[in-house]
Design an enzyme around this catalytic site. Structure first.
Site, PDB file in Angstrom:
ATOM      1  CG  ASP A 155     -10.457  22.825  -8.121  1.00 19.24           C
ATOM      2  OD1 ASP A 155     -10.119  23.142  -9.036  1.00 19.24           O
ATOM      3  OD2 ASP A 155     -11.177  21.821  -7.512  1.00 19.24           O
ATOM      4  CG  ASN A 157     -12.037  26.529 -11.722  1.00 22.78           C
ATOM      5  OD1 ASN A 157     -11.851  25.299 -10.972  1.00 22.78           O
ATOM      6  ND2 ASN A 157     -12.759  26.326 -12.762  1.00 22.78           N
ATOM      7  CD  GLU A 166      -8.371  24.272 -11.928  1.00 22.55           C
ATOM      8  OE1 GLU A 166      -9.136  25.204 -11.767  1.00 22.55           O
ATOM      9  OE2 GLU A 166      -8.415  23.534 -12.689  1.00 22.55           O
ATOM     10  CB  SER A 193     -13.169  11.787 -20.045  1.00 23.11           C
ATOM     11  OG  SER A 193     -12.188  12.761 -19.120  1.00 23.11           O
ATOM     12  CD  GLU A 202     -10.111  11.972 -16.834  1.00 21.22           C
ATOM     13  OE1 GLU A 202     -10.361  11.883 -18.152  1.00 21.22           O
ATOM     14  OE2 GLU A 202     -10.105  13.493 -15.948  1.00 21.22           O
ATOM     15  CG  HIS A 312      27.229  29.519  26.010  1.00 21.99           C
ATOM     16  ND1 HIS A 312      26.947  31.118  25.744  1.00 21.99           N
ATOM     17  CD2 HIS A 312      28.248  29.956  27.414  1.00 21.99           C
ATOM     18  CE1 HIS A 312      27.718  31.894  26.009  1.00 21.99           C
ATOM     19  NE2 HIS A 312      28.509  31.422  27.072  1.00 21.99           N
ATOM     20  CG  ASN A 313      25.150  32.667  28.761  1.00 19.75           C
ATOM     21  OD1 ASN A 313      25.374  31.954  29.221  1.00 19.75           O
ATOM     22  ND2 ASN A 313      25.889  33.810  27.842  1.00 19.75           N
ATOM     23  CD  GLU A 342      26.388  29.651  31.302  1.00 21.80           C
ATOM     24  OE1 GLU A 342      27.555  30.319  32.044  1.00 21.80           O
ATOM     25  OE2 GLU A 342      26.095  29.116  30.261  1.00 21.80           O
ATOM     26  CG  ASP A 344      25.456  33.477  32.833  1.00 23.36           C
ATOM     27  OD1 ASP A 344      25.419  32.733  33.653  1.00 23.36           O
ATOM     28  OD2 ASP A 344      25.666  34.834  32.091  1.00 23.36           O
ATOM     29  CG  HIS A 357      25.149  37.775  28.770  1.00 24.91           C
ATOM     30  ND1 HIS A 357      25.136  38.043  27.337  1.00 24.91           N
ATOM     31  CD2 HIS A 357      26.284  37.599  29.399  1.00 24.91           C
ATOM     32  CE1 HIS A 357      26.637  37.658  27.282  1.00 24.91           C
ATOM     33  NE2 HIS A 357      26.823  37.000  28.335  1.00 24.91           N
ATOM     34  CD  GLU A 391      29.512  33.605  34.285  1.00 27.42           C
ATOM     35  OE1 GLU A 391      28.335  35.152  34.058  1.00 27.42           O
ATOM     36  OE2 GLU A 391      29.440  32.756  33.701  1.00 27.42           O
ATOM     37  NE  ARG A 547      29.266  25.226  31.212  1.00 26.83           N
ATOM     38  CZ  ARG A 547      29.743  26.719  30.836  1.00 26.83           C
ATOM     39  NH1 ARG A 547      31.057  27.365  31.529  1.00 26.83           N
ATOM     40  NH2 ARG A 547      29.097  27.862  29.973  1.00 26.83           N
ATOM     41  CB  ILE A 650      11.656  25.883  -9.396  1.00 29.17           C
ATOM     42  CG1 ILE A 650      10.304  25.911 -10.266  1.00 29.17           C
ATOM     43  CG2 ILE A 650      11.304  24.385  -9.386  1.00 29.17           C
ATOM     44  CD1 ILE A 650       9.122  25.708  -9.642  1.00 29.17           C
ATOM     45  CG  ASP A 652      17.948  26.469  -9.784  1.00 30.18           C
ATOM     46  OD1 ASP A 652      17.089  25.128 -10.902  1.00 30.18           O
ATOM     47  OD2 ASP A 652      18.297  27.424  -9.747  1.00 30.18           O
TER      48      ASP A 652
END
Length: 756
Positions: A155, A157, A166, A193, A202, A312-313, A342, A344, A357, A391, A547, A650, A652
């Site tokens: 909308d 306006n 719109e 209307s 409506e 992991h890490n 984990e 380290d 790391h 670790e 592990r 759009i 697909d």
């Protein structure tokens, strides 16, 4: 009945916050200080938009661009100096004026300061209420939310009416491309209307026309034999015949009482079509068995009899070479019920160990800050034990400090001795270990020494664990041997049930390894064992923990396929939680049942001594429970636009149904794509999958945007174990790449799982 009034009534009514003081406070808005660094602290005006789903704040960005974010993008709101940023850039005495908005995914936290503690309380309380109540909305209410919000935006306006232009803009916004003639017909049909605009009733007529579900009409019509409605007996027939549920007439009446919106129909124990659709969109109508949302498995088996959700890490927020290390990464993993994280550990400045790391450009975070974050968030989503996988690269002094930090910060929750009064022969259960932290790492001696039953020769240094030794060639000494590190006894003594040892073959492990001694396997090593010695691997995992970790070559933090590892009974299959991927989808799906506790009991044939199960050769045995899975992909609803900037973009959509399990069960089938309709595409496409080991099978529903010139784009997915599937007409929720629910969106399918 205007667009604006409709929207606000719907939103405030559905959130249950009409007239709420905290909501009114957010709608009015106020000034907050945004904190980015010690020098960047600026006042900004924040307020909740009237749609109650969007936050707006002023910005000094070019062209006066207004900044907004969706309430749905918020993961949580934390009161106080609970983020890394606020701890670093604000003073302790400002604690009660601080709060943080934590976003889903990789978006940075929003660190804020209010003028008073009272204002903080209102901001946090108000946002928490909206987030909580939005999550409580049923799917139909969420759908109305979304559609009316898009109407309001269309909308242009702001005259509370919609003209034809719109309306066409609105249809594109909700992912429908229609030609001008169809839009004109739709418009004319609703413009009773003849005013050239839609307003009031409506617009309601247009909404009803738009959201009409033809497929629901067909199903409802088949069973509505009581004065044109579904009586309780009709609903019971539907639940028996279509949903394959063992329920009673009393159960059918309860569903009517729960979901029927029409009081007069409810009094007659009738269900209207609206009530029927409401039921189908609730957890009773979900593809995922609602009974599996709670802990339903036996949690008193030894710990190694379970798959354990593992990271992991964990400290990394991105790649393995230069990304940030953060306590937030631990919090996010733990809040997703990860039960093995984990750490380290390396020597840091000022005598304080850090986590990062090693030999890379990743940033560093203090070990003690990580332990504090773990203590705070470990048991918010699951009460079952958390394994801290260490670790260790630290010198003796900093190792000693690591042990002291863990004892001090984790307190009585830290496991420092076996639960038993004498030397155990197997693991305790997740149930016995509720709320406890288990340390995985190196130990100087055998566990027997705790009970004085073995002298246990102590050594000052031991070979580094396999993964640690792979970090760099510098870990090999001049004789080609793995370098040894000295180990502090205080740290060593904290390792109880998860002592790290090198793997030297299954026979050696069987003869020499105690139950609590466990090995870590690089993914390639584990995959080779799963391919060539699966049954031996399975038997190894019946008495010990294993592990698995990603290969060092995965510097981009990509993931390996966890399914073959689960097929051989490996418990701690560690993945890079920070990386959206099919592998993480499967991990999230694997641990979705059992109350999202982070523990899943392995099937009998992966736990029972003497099992001849081999996922590769697949000989006859109790694991062969042949099933035929029939899937009809009927339709989708309200798929998100992928390119929101382009109004004419759009999707697909197509749907792919994938099966992951033992090699012979792996399969993938897809529908055709539907042009230019992401709002209510319909396929009615049937697939059949023949399965041999359903107890290990995972099902993944993937929705993509078809592109004939390049790879299809991801729209959403949902993964789950076959054993948690519900038969019948079911709605499938869709998740983002990062595993968050996409509001409103979903698939509608029909499922039948039969014996052949």
């Amino acid at each position: 009945n205007t667009i604006q009034v409709n929207l606000l009534l719907i939103l405030q009514y559905h959130t249950g916050l009409e007239g709420d003081a905290d909501l009114q406070f957010l709608l009015k808005g106020g000034e907050l200080m945004k904190v980015k660094s010690s020098t960047w602290k600026k006042n900004r005006f924040f307020k909740l938009q009237e749609d109650c789903t969007t936050m707006w704040h002023e910005s000094n960005k070019p062209f006066g661009k207004k900044q907004t974010f969706s309430i749905d993008d918020i993961d949580s709101v934390r009161k106080g100096r609970e983020s890394e940023g606020l701890q670093k850039y604000t003073d302790a005495q400002e604690e009660d004026r601080c709060f943080s908005i934590i976003f889903k995914g990789r978006r940075k936290n929003l660190d804020l300061m209010a003028t008073s503690a009272e204002d903080v309380q209102q901001w946090v309380s108000g946002l928490d209420k909206i987030i909580t109540n939005t999550k409580k909305l049923n799917r139909q209410q969420t759908s109305e939310h979304w559609i009316f919000d898009e109407m309001r935006k269309a909308d242009k306006n702001k005259d509370n009416m919609m003209d034809l232009k719109e309306l066409k803009h609105f249809l594109r916004q909700i992912n429908i491309q229609v030609d001008d003639s169809y839009a004109a017909v739709l418009f004319k049909e609703c413009d009773t209307s003849n005013s050239g605009t839609l307003e009031g009733p409506e617009i309601k007529e247009f909404y009803d026309l738009l959201t009409h579900r033809q497929e629901i009409d067909v199903i409802y019509g088949k069973y509505s034999s009581t004065d044109g409605q579904m009586g309780a007996e009709d609903l019971l027939d539907f639940l028996h015949n279509e949903q394959c549920e063992q329920v009673t007439l009393e159960d059918a009446v309860k569903l009517i009482e729960k979901y029927e919106p029409d009081d007069s129909a409810k009094q007659q124990s009738h269900m209207t079509k609206d009530g029927f659709l409401m039921y189908l969109q609730q957890e009773e109508g979900s593809i995922f068995n609602p009974a599996h949302k709670e802990v339903f498995q036996d949690m008193s088996q030894p710990l190694n009899h379970y798959f354990v959700s593992s990271s992991h890490n964990t400290y990394l927020t991105g790649d393995q070479l230069k990304s940030l290390s953060s306590t937030e990464a631990y919090i996010k993993a733990l809040m997703k019920s990860c039960r093995c994280v984990e750490l380290d550990c390396w020597d840091g400045p000022n005598g304080e160990p850090v986590i990062y790391h090693g030999y890379t450009l990743t940033s560093k975070v203090l070990f003690k800050d990580v332990i504090k974050a773990i203590r705070e968030y470990a048991f918010k989503t699951s009460e079952y034990p958390v394994i801290l996988s260490l670790e260790n690269h630290c010198t003796l002094d900093q190792q000693k400090l690591m042990a002291q930090h863990m004892r001090t910060i984790l307190g009585s929750a830290l496991l420092t001795a076996p639960l038993e009064d004498q030397m155990p022969t197997t693991f305790p259960s997740p149930k016995e270990l509720k709320g406890r932290f288990i340390i995985k790492g190196q130990r100087l001696n055998k566990l027997d020494t705790v009970f004085g039953s073995s002298p246990g020769v102590e050594v000052e240094s031991i070979s580094e664990e396999d993964e640690a030794a792979e970090v760099n060639d510098a870990k090999i000494d001049s004789n080609g041997q793995k370098k040894k590190i000295k180990l502090n006894k205080e740290l060593s003594d904290l390792v109880i049930y998860c002592k790290s040892v090198h793997f030297s073959g299954f026979e050696n492990a069987k003869a020499k390894q105690a139950f609590y001694e466990m090995s870590s396997f690089k993914e390639t090593k584990a995959a080779n064992l799963a391919e060539t010695a699966a049954n031996a691997f399975i038997h190894h995992n019946m008495s010990k923990l294993s592990r698995i970790y990603p290969a060092g070559s995965r510097t981009d933090s990509s993931n390996y396929n966890p399914v073959p590892m689960w097929n051989t009974g490996c418990q701690i299959v560690a993945l890079n939680f920070q990386t959206p991927s099919k592998e993480m989808d499967l991990n999230q799906g694997r641990f979705r049942p059992n109350g999202m506790s982070g523990y899943i009991l392995k099937p009998d044939f992966l736990r029972q001594a003497g099992s001849a199960f081999d996922p590769v050769t697949l000989t006859d045995g109790p694991w062969l429970k042949r099933k035929v899975l029939h899937v009809m992909v009927i339709s989708a609803q309200q798929l998100p636009k992928l390119n929101k900037e382009k109004t004419k973009s759009i999707v697909d959509p197509l749907v792919r149904v994938e099966i992951y399990g033992v090699p012979v069960d792996n399969a993938s089938k897809e529908t055709h794509h539907i042009d230019n309709n992401g709002f209510n595409p319909m396929w009615n496409k049937k697939f059949q999958f023949n399965l041999k080991v359903p107890d290990l099978a995972m099902v993944r529903f993937l929705v993509e945007d078809y592109d004939h010139t390049s790879h299809n784009d991801f729209i959403g997915q949902f993964s789950m174990p076959l054993t948690s599937l519900q038969n019948g007409y079911r709605h499938v929720p869709l998740l983002t790449k990062r595993g968050d629910v996409i509001p409103c969106a979903g698939l509608f399918v029909h499922i039948i799982l039969l014996d052949p």
